[in-house]
Design a protein around this motif. Structure first.
Motif, PDB file in Angstrom:
ATOM      1  N   ILE A 576       0.733  -0.675   0.732  1.00 47.37           N
ATOM      2  CA  ILE A 576      -0.232   0.021   0.048  1.00 47.37           C
ATOM      3  C   ILE A 576       1.352   1.575  -0.246  1.00 47.37           C
ATOM      4  O   ILE A 576       1.049   1.203   1.108  1.00 47.37           O
ATOM      5  N   PRO A 577       1.326   1.765  -1.093  1.00 41.40           N
ATOM      6  CA  PRO A 577       1.553   3.306  -0.965  1.00 41.40           C
ATOM      7  C   PRO A 577       0.835   4.419   0.144  1.00 41.40           C
ATOM      8  O   PRO A 577      -0.463   4.273  -0.381  1.00 41.40           O
ATOM      9  N   ARG A 578       1.756   5.280   0.470  1.00 39.89           N
ATOM     10  CA  ARG A 578       1.075   6.784   1.029  1.00 39.89           C
ATOM     11  C   ARG A 578       0.740   7.141   0.352  1.00 39.89           C
ATOM     12  O   ARG A 578       1.119   7.759  -0.989  1.00 39.89           O
ATOM     13  N   GLU A 588       2.041   9.254 -10.464  1.00 39.81           N
ATOM     14  CA  GLU A 588       1.977   7.940  -8.984  1.00 39.81           C
ATOM     15  C   GLU A 588       0.962   7.225  -9.562  1.00 39.81           C
ATOM     16  O   GLU A 588       0.949   6.159  -9.289  1.00 39.81           O
ATOM     17  N   LEU A 589      -0.464   7.586 -10.303  1.00 38.67           N
ATOM     18  CA  LEU A 589      -1.171   6.798 -10.620  1.00 38.67           C
ATOM     19  C   LEU A 589      -0.362   5.552 -11.903  1.00 38.67           C
ATOM     20  O   LEU A 589      -0.934   4.493 -12.047  1.00 38.67           O
ATOM     21  N   ARG A 590       0.564   6.233 -12.436  1.00 42.79           N
ATOM     22  CA  ARG A 590       1.004   5.866 -13.808  1.00 42.79           C
ATOM     23  C   ARG A 590       1.409   4.487 -13.730  1.00 42.79           C
ATOM     24  O   ARG A 590       1.855   3.519 -13.426  1.00 42.79           O
ATOM     25  N   ARG A 591       2.998   5.002 -12.335  1.00 42.57           N
ATOM     26  CA  ARG A 591       3.811   3.936 -12.109  1.00 42.57           C
ATOM     27  C   ARG A 591       3.242   2.652 -10.923  1.00 42.57           C
ATOM     28  O   ARG A 591       3.402   1.846 -11.001  1.00 42.57           O
ATOM     29  N   ILE A 592       2.022   3.453 -10.496  1.00 42.16           N
ATOM     30  CA  ILE A 592       1.433   2.160  -9.713  1.00 42.16           C
ATOM     31  C   ILE A 592       0.591   1.130 -11.005  1.00 42.16           C
ATOM     32  O   ILE A 592       0.666   0.123 -10.170  1.00 42.16           O
ATOM     33  N   ALA A 593       0.094   1.865 -12.128  1.00 38.57           N
ATOM     34  CA  ALA A 593      -0.097   0.836 -12.707  1.00 38.57           C
ATOM     35  C   ALA A 593       0.996   0.135 -13.927  1.00 38.57           C
ATOM     36  O   ALA A 593       0.919  -0.982 -13.708  1.00 38.57           O
ATOM     37  N   THR A 594       1.726   0.959 -14.117  1.00 34.35           N
ATOM     38  CA  THR A 594       3.229  -0.039 -14.672  1.00 34.35           C
ATOM     39  C   THR A 594       3.809  -1.104 -14.253  1.00 34.35           C
ATOM     40  O   THR A 594       4.105  -2.176 -13.908  1.00 34.35           O
ATOM     41  N   VAL A 595       4.040  -0.660 -11.969  1.00 32.92           N
ATOM     42  CA  VAL A 595       4.108  -2.156 -11.943  1.00 32.92           C
ATOM     43  C   VAL A 595       3.419  -3.076 -11.525  1.00 32.92           C
ATOM     44  O   VAL A 595       3.576  -4.103 -11.562  1.00 32.92           O
ATOM     45  N   ILE A 612      -4.330   2.974  -2.771  1.00 34.67           N
ATOM     46  CA  ILE A 612      -4.391   1.795  -3.415  1.00 34.67           C
ATOM     47  C   ILE A 612      -3.746   1.105  -3.413  1.00 34.67           C
ATOM     48  O   ILE A 612      -2.601   0.828  -2.810  1.00 34.67           O
ATOM     49  N   ASP A 613      -3.889  -0.486  -3.127  1.00 36.78           N
ATOM     50  CA  ASP A 613      -3.677  -1.543  -2.798  1.00 36.78           C
ATOM     51  C   ASP A 613      -3.584  -2.855  -3.585  1.00 36.78           C
ATOM     52  O   ASP A 613      -3.985  -3.148  -4.306  1.00 36.78           O
ATOM     53  N   LEU A 614      -2.111  -3.019  -4.311  1.00 36.61           N
ATOM     54  CA  LEU A 614      -1.651  -4.035  -4.439  1.00 36.61           C
ATOM     55  C   LEU A 614      -1.465  -5.134  -3.842  1.00 36.61           C
ATOM     56  O   LEU A 614      -1.025  -5.599  -3.042  1.00 36.61           O
ATOM     57  N   LEU A 615      -2.081  -6.356  -4.171  1.00 40.37           N
ATOM     58  CA  LEU A 615      -2.585  -7.399  -3.568  1.00 40.37           C
ATOM     59  C   LEU A 615      -1.950  -8.502  -3.992  1.00 40.37           C
ATOM     60  O   LEU A 615      -2.053  -9.145  -5.066  1.00 40.37           O
ATOM     61  N   LEU A 629       8.112   1.769  -7.915  1.00 34.32           N
ATOM     62  CA  LEU A 629       7.167   2.532  -7.567  1.00 34.32           C
ATOM     63  C   LEU A 629       7.660   4.402  -6.531  1.00 34.32           C
ATOM     64  O   LEU A 629       6.829   5.314  -7.035  1.00 34.32           O
ATOM     65  N   ASP A 630       8.549   4.518  -6.245  1.00 32.18           N
ATOM     66  CA  ASP A 630       9.013   5.604  -5.698  1.00 32.18           C
ATOM     67  C   ASP A 630       8.631   6.278  -4.609  1.00 32.18           C
ATOM     68  O   ASP A 630       8.316   7.383  -4.901  1.00 32.18           O
ATOM     69  N   MET A 631       7.586   5.758  -3.971  1.00 35.33           N
ATOM     70  CA  MET A 631       6.718   6.136  -3.090  1.00 35.33           C
ATOM     71  C   MET A 631       6.818   6.095  -1.957  1.00 35.33           C
ATOM     72  O   MET A 631       7.141   4.406  -1.423  1.00 35.33           O
ATOM     73  N   PRO A 632       6.412   6.258  -0.592  1.00 32.00           N
ATOM     74  CA  PRO A 632       6.753   5.608   0.806  1.00 32.00           C
ATOM     75  C   PRO A 632       6.090   4.945   1.024  1.00 32.00           C
ATOM     76  O   PRO A 632       4.878   4.846   0.261  1.00 32.00           O
ATOM     77  N   SER A 633       6.156   4.282   1.784  1.00 31.99           N
ATOM     78  CA  SER A 633       4.859   3.362   2.543  1.00 31.99           C
ATOM     79  C   SER A 633       3.795   3.809   3.344  1.00 31.99           C
ATOM     80  O   SER A 633       3.912   4.715   4.338  1.00 31.99           O
ATOM     81  N   GLY A 634       2.308   3.467   3.012  1.00 32.31           N
ATOM     82  CA  GLY A 634       1.478   3.753   3.331  1.00 32.31           C
ATOM     83  C   GLY A 634       0.969   2.564   4.768  1.00 32.31           C
ATOM     84  O   GLY A 634       0.652   1.861   4.906  1.00 32.31           O
TER      85      GLY A 634
END
Length: 636
Positions: A576-578, A588-595, A612-615, A629-634
């Motif tokens: 879960i990215p923060r 950010e949305l583009r990175r999440i989709a790409t990952v 957004i939770d990636l399960l 992702l290059d985003m902090p953890s939520g």
């Protein structure tokens, strides 16, 4: 003075080091411990292990060490010469000797063939490709575990008991699993259609997919040379990075046939488990008795007792076949079947069906006798029904209450203790190790046992999957009465120490212990570094008792904290990215989709906290997922 030399021991050679053969040796040691000089050849590089528990090992619930039945020490303690990784390729019946692949030659006076069985591999194009395996031994499990860490799509061919256990284990390892089955419903040898549909529905809810009434035409080779897909005769296909064949077993008779022993669907034996050559015995899945080769534990252990009786030169025991029953435990689903559960002409069926509650029972009666039964969801009376079936008991007086179980059919009361007391000695308690109530009671009385651990040590009951632990304790309580020592309710932290969690926390607080080594030294830990269980607990207790002072060991944190992800039941992770209050950016949305696409993440979910939770992320992919992702953890 008596100058006579002691009589020379006879030589017993056993080919095969599996459950049936070693059980025969255990029984022989009880009857005549000094009669033979014993030599054992095992093709696998392991001591005797519980093949039934390969499924929990595949699922990650147990380790190989956990399922070893007879460690190497047992062989040396009983003066048994063990040759592991040695395949016997020839029997010289005239010279009474066996020869191995490496040229070793050992003579025998008696020979016991316990060569077991081999998985049947469908004769289709591509069956010999890398990534196509059976499910029979530790090597197969290792191959599946390795594949699960690299690949995503698994196909299990065979919807029987073994196939479903393999599929369940692979799913827990994080793979997407499809079960291919030629029949109209699952486990048709053990279940009727209504019970099988309930089972299928339950497994589908866990994420398993099914392709029923499908015939495999070809396994397709990928660019890497490994299997990549499966094609069916109706033209359909499915992706497959791993294909597990679980369509049946074939008795391993190659060695026996090459030596001229009579084989027909197994090594043919008589009621004393002797082959055409009376010096040669056979036991287990390789043996065909009265036209039947058994593949379940209970019959094989009954055969083992007969073999031991004759090898010990008692000569009074006969094997006359077995009535068998089936249980399914590893998928967390209660299922039981025995006898002629399909019914048909000349039979009557009593049915109980509660699809919403997930309970189904069917009892088949012929001439006032129970001849078969199948139960799904509620199997508590399985052993009782099986004893009625096996003994051919007239159930006319019980008929009206038969469906409601043992407690409703007489003077048995309703407590677990009474239920244990009412069991007959030949009722099976531990299916994993083939232990009956009589075996447990005998051990308790003869060896003066008072605790569950004692019973487990001497009989192996409850020492494998653990599902019979409660029943074993009840039998112990009934047998020893007031001398019964219940298992302590306050357990130690783990096997590294006898101290409880409360005692450890108190010591940290009272003695201002600040590091894990200090705690282990102060409380006299029995292992040098502890284990994954106690180290995480100690680290938490230290930093919560002395914040800012205690030494935090990152490697002793819980996996969720170390990986910045939440571990799921199937062994995959949730990432879960923060995201502050649902606010995000196109980048950010583009990175999440790409990952999600790059790492084949199966589920993308919007949480109640507007994140957004990636399960379904594999553990090996976590560092790369966070880097991309290059985003902090939520923190969840």
């Amino acid at each position: 003075m008596d100058m006579s030399t002691p009589a020379k021991k006879m030589k017993l050679v056993m080919v095969g080091n599996g459950m049936a053969g070693v059980r025969a040796l255990e029984e022989l040691l009880k009857l005549a411990p000094d009669l033979y000089e014993v030599t054992v050849f095992g093709a696998e590089p392991h001591p005797n292990y519980n093949r039934i528990l390969l499924s929990p090992v595949l699922a990650g619930e147990q380790t190989v060490d956990d399922i070893v039945l007879n460690p190497l020490d047992w062989y040396s303690e009983n003066n048994i010469t063990l040759h592991v990784g040695q395949k016997v390729v020839k029997i010289d019946r005239n010279a009474r000797a066996v020869e191995t692949e490496d040229g070793m030659r050992v003579g025998y006076d008696r020979l016991l063939l316990a060569t077991g069985s081999n998985p049947f591999i469908l004769p289709v194009p591509g069956a010999d490709l890398p990534g196509v395996i059976g499910f029979r031994d530790i090597a197969d499990v290792d191959a599946m575990v390795q594949a699960s860490s690299q690949y995503q799509h698994a196909v299990v061919i065979g919807g029987g008991l073994l196939g479903l256990e393999a599929a369940n284990g692979l799913m827990k390892r994080g793979m997407q699993v499809s079960v291919v089955h030629i029949g109209p419903w699952l486990m048709e040898r053990q279940l009727d259609e209504p019970a099988a549909r309930l089972l299928q529905k339950s497994l589908e809810e866990k994420g398993m997919k099914f392709l029923l009434q499908k015939q495999t035409a070809e396994l397709v080779r990928g660019e890497s040379g490994r299997v990549c897909a499966i094609k069916f005769k109706d033209g359909d296909s499915a992706p497959a990075d791993l294909v597990v064949m679980a369509v049946g077993i074939r008795p391993n008779t190659e060695l026996a046939e090459s030596s001229g022993l009579h084989c027909n669907r197994g090594i043919v034996v008589n009621d004393t488990m002797q082959t055409f050559d009376p010096r040669i015995y056979s036991v287990g899945e390789c043996a065909a008795h009265r036209g039947i080769a058994y593949g379940l534990v209970a019959p094989l252990f009954e055969q083992a007792k007969v073999v031991a009786n004759h090898l010990a030169q008692h000569g009074i025991s006969r094997y006359q076949g077995s009535v068998t029953s089936t249980k399914l435990k590893v998928t967390g689903i209660d299922l039981f079947s025995a006898g002629d559960f399909m019914g048909g002409e000349g039979t009557e069926s009593i049915l109980y069906s509660d699809p919403i509650g997930g309970v189904y029972k069917k009892l088949v009666i012929r001439d006032n006798k129970l001849v078969g039964g199948v139960m799904y969801g509620d199997t508590v009376d399985g052993a009782w029904y099986f004893s009625l079936l096996r003994d051919g008991k007239n159930i006319n007086e019980l008929r009206d209450h038969l469906m409601f179980g043992q407690d409703h059919c007489g003077n048995l009361g309703h407590s677990g203790i009474n239920k244990a007391a009412s069991m007959t000695d030949d009722m099976e308690v531990c299916g994993c190790n083939g232990v009956c109530k009589g075996d447990i009671v005998k051990a308790i009385r003869e060896k003066g046992l008072f605790t569950l651990e004692d019973v487990r040590k001497h009989t192996k009951a409850s020492g494998s999957c653990g599902s019979c632990t409660g029943l074993v304790e009840q039998i112990l309580a009934v047998t020893v009465g007031g001398d019964y020592s219940a298992t302590p309710k306050t357990k130690s932290m783990c096997g590294c120490t006898e101290h409880t969690h409360e005692e450890v926390r108190a010591a940290i607080r009272q003695n201002k212990l600040l590091t894990i080594p200090q705690v282990q030294e102060f409380m006299q830990w029995s292992t040098p570094n502890g284990c994954a269980s106690c180290r995480t607990a100690l680290n938490y207790y230290l930093i919560s008792t002395w914040p800012g002072e205690a030494e935090d060991d990152p490697q002793s944190r819980f996996i969720n904290e170390r990986a910045h992800a939440n571990i799921q039941k199937d062994g995959t992770y949730s990432v879960i990215p923060r995201m502050w209050g649902g606010n995000t950016t196109p980048s950010e949305l583009r990175r999440i989709a790409t990952v999600a696409e790059k790492y084949n993440i199966p589920t993308v979910h919007v949480t109640g906290g507007q994140r957004i939770d990636l399960l379904g992320v594999k553990k090996a992919d976590l560092p790369k997922v966070w880097a991309d992702l290059d985003m902090p953890s939520g923190h969840a």
